[in-house]
Design a protein around this motif. Structure first.
Motif, short mmCIF file in Angstrom:
data_model
loop_
_atom_site.label_atom_id
_atom_site.label_comp_id
_atom_site.label_asym_id
_atom_site.label_seq_id
_atom_site.Cartn_x
_atom_site.Cartn_y
_atom_site.Cartn_z
N TYR A 93 0.71 -1.25 0.16
CA TYR A 93 -0.07 0.06 0.04
C TYR A 93 0.95 1.32 -0.26
N VAL A 97 -1.62 4.22 -4.34
CA VAL A 97 -2.93 3.28 -4.28
C VAL A 97 -4.26 4.01 -3.66
N ILE A 130 -4.23 -6.54 -0.53
CA ILE A 130 -3.56 -5.07 0.06
C ILE A 130 -2.89 -5.55 1.00
N VAL A 132 -0.38 -3.55 4.37
CA VAL A 132 0.31 -2.17 4.55
C VAL A 132 1.74 -2.10 4.89
N VAL A 147 -5.96 1.84 5.52
CA VAL A 147 -6.61 2.16 3.96
C VAL A 147 -7.63 3.02 4.17
#
Ligand code: ADE
Length: 226
Positions: A93, A97, A130, A132, A147
């Motif tokens: 991420y 994105v 995804i 992080v 996110v």
């Protein structure tokens, strides 16, 4: 934008969206965030959401049935741009994105837990994975909060001063210039004179130089587009 988060631990997501910009974005109708408890979609009397993994690997795995039922219910209500699974083995991420996701209408985010989720969920039900960062969290909830926070704050209208989101660190692949507030001197530590000069052209130049210098020193990878 509407965001639906699917989790076995909704309690973990009670606070992150109830403060500051994210709270205001929801109050203004810029974003709608719905947290769903996967357990509510388990049909057996114990409301089971996990089970032993086939093959004898230690650790519990999130079952497909309640996740499938919940995802299908939501998909019947609206079209989702992405159904994201939070996992440490997903795509890394970053701000790009976040920018991309902030332009979507409907996002669904599935948080993994225990040893993982039945792999058929990832193969057949989600559209994107995804991570992080290269570390393992207890579950996907805190990752989902990262996110959602980073996406919602840049939706047009979430921040009243639009330029403030655009001047964030990372938006130009540059770190931000340092900021200061009163007092101009504390403990003998002074704010740079230029910021007190009132010369906005020179201040902008200084901020740009600082951004470049800090990026070159702290995150040279950003300057090389890595
Ligand atoms: N779940 C556990 N660890 C994670 C990570 N690093 N990123 C996204 N989801 C996760």
């Amino acid at each position: 934008m509407r965001i639906d988060i699917l989790t076995v631990l909704p309690e973990l997501l009670e606070s992150p969206f109830s403060h500051s910009i994210i709270k205001r974005a929801q109050a203004k109708g810029v974003a709608e965030i719905h947290v769903h408890n996967i357990r509510d979609y388990a049909t057996d009397k114990h409301k089971t959401v996990d089970d032993y993994s086939f093959g004898g690997d230690a650790g519990m795995v999130v079952k497909i049935e309640p996740v499938f039922t919940l995802i299908e219910k939501l998909k019947a209500e609206r079209i989702y741009d992405e159904i994201i699974f939070m996992t440490p083995d997903g795509e890394k991420y970053n701000q790009q994105v976040a920018n991309h996701l902030s332009l979507k209408n409907n996002l669904m985010i599935l948080c993994g837990h225990y040893k993982g989720v039945d792999h058929r969920i990832r193969e057949h039900l989600t559209t994107r994975e995804i991570s992080v960062g290269d570390y393992v969290l207890t579950g996907g909830e805190l990752a989902a909060a990262i996110v959602v926070d980073s996406v919602v704050r840049i939706i047009p209208g979430a921040i009243s001063n639009e330029t403030s989101a655009l001047s964030d660190s990372f938006q130009d692949n540059l770190l931000s210039a340092p900021v200061y507030t009163r007092p101009a001197e504390f403990n003998g530590w002074k704010v740079p004179d230029i910021l007190l000069s009132g010369n906005f052209k020179e201040i902008a130049k200084w901020q740009e130089q600082q951004a470049l210098e800090r990026t070159a020193r702290l995150r040279p990878d950003l300057l090389h587009g890595e």
